[in-house]
Motif scaffolding. Structure first.
Motif, short mmCIF file in Angstrom:
data_model
loop_
_atom_site.label_atom_id
_atom_site.label_comp_id
_atom_site.label_asym_id
_atom_site.label_seq_id
_atom_site.Cartn_x
_atom_site.Cartn_y
_atom_site.Cartn_z
N LEU A 112 38.62 -11.11 -46.01
CA LEU A 112 39.69 -11.72 -46.80
C LEU A 112 40.34 -12.85 -46.05
O LEU A 112 40.62 -13.92 -46.60
N ILE A 113 40.58 -12.65 -44.74
CA ILE A 113 41.25 -13.69 -43.95
C ILE A 113 40.35 -14.91 -43.82
O ILE A 113 40.81 -16.05 -43.93
N PHE A 116 45.75 -8.34 -37.60
CA PHE A 116 45.12 -8.82 -38.83
C PHE A 116 45.17 -7.78 -39.93
O PHE A 116 45.22 -8.13 -41.11
N ARG A 117 45.16 -6.51 -39.57
CA ARG A 117 45.23 -5.47 -40.59
C ARG A 117 46.54 -5.56 -41.35
O ARG A 117 46.58 -5.63 -42.57
N SER A 169 40.11 -6.48 -28.67
CA SER A 169 40.06 -6.42 -30.13
C SER A 169 41.16 -5.54 -30.70
O SER A 169 41.48 -5.65 -31.88
N ILE A 210 40.61 -16.71 -47.08
CA ILE A 210 41.88 -17.43 -47.23
C ILE A 210 41.89 -18.67 -46.36
O ILE A 210 42.34 -19.74 -46.78
N GLU A 267 39.52 -0.18 -43.81
CA GLU A 267 39.82 -1.37 -44.59
C GLU A 267 39.75 -2.64 -43.76
O GLU A 267 39.65 -3.74 -44.31
N THR A 268 39.83 -2.48 -42.42
CA THR A 268 39.99 -3.66 -41.56
C THR A 268 38.87 -4.68 -41.74
O THR A 268 39.12 -5.88 -41.80
N LEU A 319 39.39 -6.72 -44.63
CA LEU A 319 40.48 -7.68 -44.45
C LEU A 319 40.04 -8.86 -43.61
O LEU A 319 40.53 -9.97 -43.81
N TYR A 320 39.12 -8.64 -42.68
CA TYR A 320 38.60 -9.79 -41.92
C TYR A 320 37.93 -10.77 -42.88
O TYR A 320 38.14 -11.99 -42.79
N ILE A 349 44.12 -7.71 -31.88
CA ILE A 349 43.68 -8.59 -32.98
C ILE A 349 43.51 -7.80 -34.26
O ILE A 349 43.98 -8.19 -35.33
N SER A 350 42.85 -6.64 -34.15
CA SER A 350 42.64 -5.86 -35.37
C SER A 350 43.95 -5.32 -35.91
O SER A 350 44.17 -5.29 -37.12
N TYR A 375 48.80 -8.05 -41.36
CA TYR A 375 48.98 -9.36 -41.99
C TYR A 375 48.12 -9.49 -43.24
O TYR A 375 48.60 -9.93 -44.29
N GLY A 376 46.85 -9.07 -43.14
CA GLY A 376 45.95 -9.20 -44.27
C GLY A 376 46.41 -8.38 -45.46
O GLY A 376 46.36 -8.85 -46.60
N ALA A 424 42.83 3.26 -43.92
CA ALA A 424 43.45 2.01 -43.47
C ALA A 424 42.62 1.36 -42.38
O ALA A 424 42.51 0.15 -42.31
#
Lengths: 309, 94
Positions: B71-72, A208-209, A201, B75, B64-65, B68-69, A204-205, A211-212, B61
């Motif tokens: 959000l993804i 994605f952090r 993970s 999207i 926030e992850t 954001l998951y 991935i995290s 990119y998001g 930060a």
């Protein structure tokens, strides 16, 4: 090492090299803007799209696709290289040029950051961390020119995160493969699947952090832009001639918002990506097991050399 | 028939995207807590302001992850899912 001769700052040669390096900084970005203008199809309304595909080649396994994010990343890399060469052009012990002070400041800050977060063992990592940070920050910042941010493409950030993942794995295996395998079953064997998921993970995290954050900024900017142009069309559409077509409300206001969504968020994510790289890599080293392993090997070597003698 | 199915699918995708963004509540509360505590810490010890700030931004930060998951996922539901689901729907109705 002997002290380098002081370069003549005012000579034509020095200035010509300076000009070439500045051109190396600016030309890739200009070329990108021209490319974008030529390739983007004219369209109305909200435009939220991923990276444009510039070219596609046939290849044995799968088609090779040249996308906007690759081109933009390479242009940013050339630009950063130009910036670095410009800052270090004419380095002397006495600092004749002002830019040397900036270069020294950057190097000192990076070295200090790496030393304080990773420890002295990893002090050689400062260039790598600085490179990741600069590439990430500048890739996010080129959306200020209206270009597509490569970091808004999950493939780019996932590539970086995979790189970091391999580095983490390399340092985890430093304590021995068996020790790493045993470590997955700690503190109790039931935790093994969770530990395994935790290993995978991380990249991935991280991907994605980054990119998001960049993508959400881009989406919000696009939405605000289209909303403002629609508003100005309905409010100021009565103006005569071509004046009615210009979205006046769109001037200025999106720039204020992009200070947060593009500048702050992009630079912040670059810093966080570099920070997480440092913490993950330096936290991955099993110091005690590594030392024990080295001790064991040393003893084995001595034994072998004794038995050979 | 196909039009009705398509309409229902697109509407549900939109609803799903909206529901996915409920994930934004958690990070909001968490980051608010973190910033509140950081303010308290700075108030108590103003000399360690820079350390506290950098640690807080780091923590924010990371917190926030999860948002954001969400959000993804939203999207993907809005921009990617309609394209792939339309094909499946056409196949199924034929």
């Amino acid at each position: 090492m002997t002290e380098a001769a002081t370069p003549d700052v005012k000579s034509t040669r020095f200035r010509a090299v300076d000009g070439a390096l500045i051109a190396m900084m600016i030309l890739p970005i200009l070329a990108l803007i021209v490319l974008k203008v030529l390739f983007t199809p004219a369209a109305d309304g909200v435009q939220i799209a991923g990276a444009m595909i510039y070219a596609e080649f046939e290849a044995p396994v799968m088609p090779v696709i040249i996308t906007e994010s690759q081109i933009n990343t390479w242009a940013v890399m050339i630009s950063i290289l130009g910036l670095c060469l410009y800052l270090t052009h004419g380095l002397t012990a006495k600092a004749v040029c002002r830019r040397q002070l900036i270069a020294e400041w950057i190097v000192e800050k990076c070295q200090g950051l790496v030393n304080s977060n990773m420890g002295d063992y990893f002090s050689a990592w400062a260039p790598f961390i600085a490179a990741i940070m600069a590439l990430s920050a500048f890739s996010s910042l080129i959306c200020l020119f209206g270009l597509f941010s490569p970091t808004g493409d999950v493939n780019v950030t996932f590539g970086w995160a995979l790189l970091v993942f391999f580095l983490i794995m390399y340092y985890k295996f430093r304590g021995g493969l068996w020790n790493y395998f045993i470590g997955l079953f700690k503190p109790i064997p039931v935790f093994a699947p969770m530990n395994l998921i935790g290993e995978f993970s991380t990249p991935i995290s991280m991907a994605f952090r980054h990119y998001g954050n960049v993508l959400s900024g881009a989406v919000i900017s696009a939405l605000i832009g289209s909303a403002l142009s629609g508003l100005s069309k309905s409010l100021l559409g009565w103006l005569p001639g071509f004046l009615g077509d210009i979205p006046f409300l769109r001037i200025g206001l999106p720039a204020v918002l992009s200070i947060y969504f593009d500048v702050f968020s992009g630079v912040m994510q670059a810093f966080i990506f570099a920070m997480l790289t440092m913490l993950n890599v330096s936290g991955a080293v099993p110091w005690e097991e590594w030392a024990a392993r080295r001790e064991k090997r040393k003893k084995l070597k001595e034994k072998l050399s004794k038995s050979a003698a | 028939m196909l039009e009705l199915a398509m309409g229902i699918m697109l509407g549900l995708l939109g609803l799903g995207a909206g529901c996915a963004m409920i994930a934004g509540i958690g990070p909001g509360i968490g980051e608010g807590n973190a910033v509140a505590k950081a303010c308290e810490a700075i108030g108590r010890q103003p000399e360690c302001k820079s350390d506290v700030t950098s640690t807080m931004i780091m923590g924010c930060a990371i917190a926030e992850t999860t948002g954001l998951y969400g959000l993804i996922v939203a999207i993907l539901l809005i921009f990617v899912a309609p394209g792939s689901f339309t094909g499946i729907l056409k196949e199924a109705i034929k």
